[in-house]
Scaffold this motif. Structure first.
Motif, PDB file in Angstrom:
ATOM      1  N   ALA A  81       1.185  -1.172  -0.247  1.00  0.00           N
ATOM      2  CA  ALA A  81      -0.349   0.152  -0.467  1.00  0.00           C
ATOM      3  C   ALA A  81       0.307   1.083   0.068  1.00  0.00           C
ATOM      4  N   GLY A  82       2.178   1.280  -0.417  1.00  0.00           N
ATOM      5  CA  GLY A  82       3.016   2.571  -0.409  1.00  0.00           C
ATOM      6  C   GLY A  82       2.960   3.531  -1.405  1.00  0.00           C
ATOM      7  N   LEU A  83       2.387   2.913  -2.044  1.00  0.00           N
ATOM      8  CA  LEU A  83       2.835   4.565  -3.328  1.00  0.00           C
ATOM      9  C   LEU A  83       1.622   5.639  -3.389  1.00  0.00           C
ATOM     10  N   VAL A  84       1.894   6.942  -3.384  1.00  0.00           N
ATOM     11  CA  VAL A  84       0.920   7.861  -3.875  1.00  0.00           C
ATOM     12  C   VAL A  84       1.715   8.501  -4.618  1.00  0.00           C
ATOM     13  N   SER A  85       0.301   8.824  -5.878  1.00  0.00           N
ATOM     14  CA  SER A  85       0.322   8.933  -6.517  1.00  0.00           C
ATOM     15  C   SER A  85      -1.190  10.225  -7.290  1.00  0.00           C
ATOM     16  N   THR A  86      -0.923  10.174  -8.916  1.00  0.00           N
ATOM     17  CA  THR A  86      -2.284  11.199  -8.894  1.00  0.00           C
ATOM     18  C   THR A  86      -3.193  10.890  -9.699  1.00  0.00           C
ATOM     19  N   THR A  87      -4.537  11.121 -10.621  1.00  0.00           N
ATOM     20  CA  THR A  87      -5.323  10.569 -11.263  1.00  0.00           C
ATOM     21  C   THR A  87      -5.003  10.904 -12.686  1.00  0.00           C
ATOM     22  N   SER A  88      -3.949  12.357 -13.305  1.00  0.00           N
ATOM     23  CA  SER A  88      -3.019  11.805 -13.623  1.00  0.00           C
ATOM     24  C   SER A  88      -2.042  11.699 -14.632  1.00  0.00           C
ATOM     25  N   ASP A  89      -1.570  10.809 -13.365  1.00  0.00           N
ATOM     26  CA  ASP A  89      -0.721   9.490 -13.183  1.00  0.00           C
ATOM     27  C   ASP A  89      -1.469   8.089 -13.451  1.00  0.00           C
ATOM     28  N   LEU A  90      -2.946   7.615 -13.160  1.00  0.00           N
ATOM     29  CA  LEU A  90      -3.244   6.232 -12.538  1.00  0.00           C
ATOM     30  C   LEU A  90      -4.204   6.185 -13.674  1.00  0.00           C
ATOM     31  N   ALA A  91      -4.155   7.548 -14.771  1.00  0.00           N
ATOM     32  CA  ALA A  91      -4.675   7.315 -15.852  1.00  0.00           C
ATOM     33  C   ALA A  91      -4.323   7.054 -16.719  1.00  0.00           C
ATOM     34  N   LYS A  92      -2.574   7.140 -16.836  1.00  0.00           N
ATOM     35  CA  LYS A  92      -1.825   6.537 -17.537  1.00  0.00           C
ATOM     36  C   LYS A  92      -1.596   5.189 -17.771  1.00  0.00           C
ATOM     37  N   TRP A  93      -1.652   4.532 -15.915  1.00  0.00           N
ATOM     38  CA  TRP A  93      -1.594   3.058 -16.283  1.00  0.00           C
ATOM     39  C   TRP A  93      -2.849   2.565 -15.817  1.00  0.00           C
ATOM     40  N   LEU A  94      -4.053   2.895 -16.045  1.00  0.00           N
ATOM     41  CA  LEU A  94      -4.928   1.985 -16.457  1.00  0.00           C
ATOM     42  C   LEU A  94      -5.261   1.971 -17.813  1.00  0.00           C
ATOM     43  N   ARG A  95      -4.294   2.922 -18.840  1.00  0.00           N
ATOM     44  CA  ARG A  95      -4.452   2.545 -20.249  1.00  0.00           C
ATOM     45  C   ARG A  95      -3.661   1.822 -20.564  1.00  0.00           C
ATOM     46  N   LEU A  96      -2.952   1.976 -19.669  1.00  0.00           N
ATOM     47  CA  LEU A  96      -1.426   0.369 -19.877  1.00  0.00           C
ATOM     48  C   LEU A  96      -2.863  -0.801 -20.560  1.00  0.00           C
TER      49      LEU A  96
END
Length: 496
Positions: free
Chosen positions: A270-285
């Motif tokens: 559970a150690g990540l800090v992120s943003t919706t702009s970054d996680l948008a890229k993660w989901l597109r992957l």
């Protein structure tokens, strides 16, 4: 200049002009803000206006202080917006950092799968093959496979290793390995699904051992950088990530209250800090089957493997999988919450990050459910009961408790006279009934473990349901005072 002229000059230049200027400024500011809001709303594509309205209404009903959302298809971000304020009273935007809690597990699973495809790890080989120091006080542990740890079917659970209640948290993934030496399994490996964070601490250590890189460095080099996730970082503990994010919130009688996250070792789980702009890229992957802007991080088969789950659970490798093949995961902290989902058939990815945490009366998943329903042309249903109503009920119970306690003390003399001649077992049984709330309060951690199979410290229980614990505490204390007072008066009359 006569007196009347002086008075007129004074009113016009000293009093009226500044007032008129301030009024103009205020009106201009209000009109600007109103125009900005209208313009922002107008900029939202028509198909997403129902989502925007749903989120704002649900936030208002449940007193959510702030959230950020992004919706993507395989090609681009199609909706992104921040709502409310962060812990530093700044407007939330797509680059506002949030603690994403257990959404981190999918990143750990991705790292393991990359090493699988590099030929360095076999999913069905025992973890002990790669981590010789992994030993438990149970011979069955030698056979736990990498896949079973990722599927949360290792046989470990909070009951045998209650990491959430530890005052002294591990300092590293190696410490977790060392702490398990005297622990026995809760069930046979592969037999039972038990959601347990240390499964993913061990997987983070596996990545370090096999790759010969620190876990955070591995994620940065092999996942964050290729995905251009420039606002995402990995942390050992909640104490560490709080330097990166503003304070989150708990709810006390329905009101958001800023507070620090309890100390907890979270690397890999559970150690990540992120943003919706970054996680948008993660989901597109994932929507592009393991590829992002020409860079392949995992094969299409590897993505399919991550979304595969054993017959005895719906948990794949860092993702829950539903019967429609949609995948999702929640992230739960005491001051932050996160939700992510991929709608397989429709080709949408959704991430919602909140700056408030787990609460007995907050249903964060309703936000995700409502948004996904709107995207699939269904009604975004909301529950009649909301946070405010539940909290109002608890406040009402507290008032009723206090009123009944006052009546009990006012009628104490009458009660003593009425019960003086009764047998002791009748009085004892009535006292026992009054002491049940105290027993319930004392047994709360045990009861929660029986219900959820998770072991929580008193601090975490209180942060999860402050108003309920306050009410139970008041009921227990009031009843204890009544019992003590009645017992003293009965004994005094008997002696008399």
């Amino acid at each position: 200049m006569n007196l009347r002229a002086k008075y007129s000059f004074l009113c016009k230049n000293i009093l009226l002009l500044p007032m008129i200027k301030r009024l103009k400024t205020t009106v201009f500011t209000c009109l600007t803000l109103a125009f900005a809001c209208i313009q922002t709303y107008a900029q939202i594509p028509e198909q997403f206006k129902p989502i925007d309205q749903f989120i704002q209404q649900n936030m208002d009903k449940n007193h959510i202080p702030g959230l950020s959302i992004a919706i993507v298809n395989k090609d681009q971000v199609i909706f992104s917006k921040g709502y409310g304020k962060d812990g530093e009273n700044k407007a939330i935007i797509s680059s506002t950092p949030f603690a994403i809690a257990s959404l981190s597990k999918a990143f750990t699973a991705m790292a393991v799968m990359q090493l699988v495809e590099a030929g360095k790890i076999n999913l069905d080989a025992p973890v002990k093959q790669y981590i010789p120091s992994f030993k438990m006080a149970d011979a069955r542990a030698d056979k736990i496979t990498v896949r079973q740890f990722l599927n949360q079917t290792s046989g470990l659970s909070d009951v045998v290793y209650p990491e959430l209640s530890f005052k002294q948290q591990p300092a590293s993934t190696k410490n977790t390995i060392d702490n398990l030496k005297d622990v026995e399994l809760d069930s046979n490996p592969g037999e039972t699904f038990r959601y347990h964070n240390p499964n993913y601490h061990i997987m983070a250590h596996l990545v370090e051992i096999v790759s010969q890189e620190k876990f955070a460095d591995y994620l940065q080099k092999h996942i964050f950088t290729p995905l251009q996730m420039t606002h995402t970082s990995s942390h050992h503990s909640t104490l560490e990530f709080q330097r990166k994010v503003p304070q989150g919130n708990i709810f006390v009688f329905g009101q958001a209250v800023k507070t620090n996250e309890p100390n907890w070792f979270i690397e890999g789980s559970a150690g990540l800090v992120s943003t919706t702009s970054d996680l948008a890229k993660w989901l597109r992957l994932y929507l592009n089957k393991g590829e992002y802007q020409g860079q392949r991080l995992l094969s299409e088969k590897g993505i399919e493997t991550m979304f595969s789950h054993p017959a005895n659970s719906s948990y794949g490798l860092g993702w829950f999988v539903d019967p429609q093949k949609n995948v999702s995961h929640s992230g739960v902290f005491w001051t932050y919450q996160a939700e992510q989902m991929i709608l397989a058939k429709e080709g949408y990815g959704i991430v919602i990050l909140f700056n408030s945490g787990i609460n007995a009366f907050q249903d964060y998943h309703s936000f995700m459910l409502g948004v996904s329903n709107i995207l699939t042309n269904q009604a975004a249903e909301t529950s009649f009961m909301n946070d405010s109503m539940y909290e109002l009920l608890i406040a009402t119970f507290i008032i009723i408790t206090l009123i009944l306690t006052v009546f009990s003390f006012r009628n104490m003399k009458m009660w003593v006279i009425k019960h003086r001649a009764k047998s002791s077992w009748v009085i004892i049984s009535k006292n026992i009934v009054r002491l049940l709330p105290l027993v319930l309060l004392a047994l709360a951690p045990t009861l929660l473990t029986l219900i959820s199979h998770r072991v929580l410290s008193w601090e975490r229980i209180f942060l999860m349901a402050p108003s309920v614990i306050i009410w139970l505490g008041i009921v227990a204390f009031c009843n204890l005072m009544v019992v003590v007072s009645r017992s003293i008066r009965l004994r005094s009359r008997d002696n008399f």
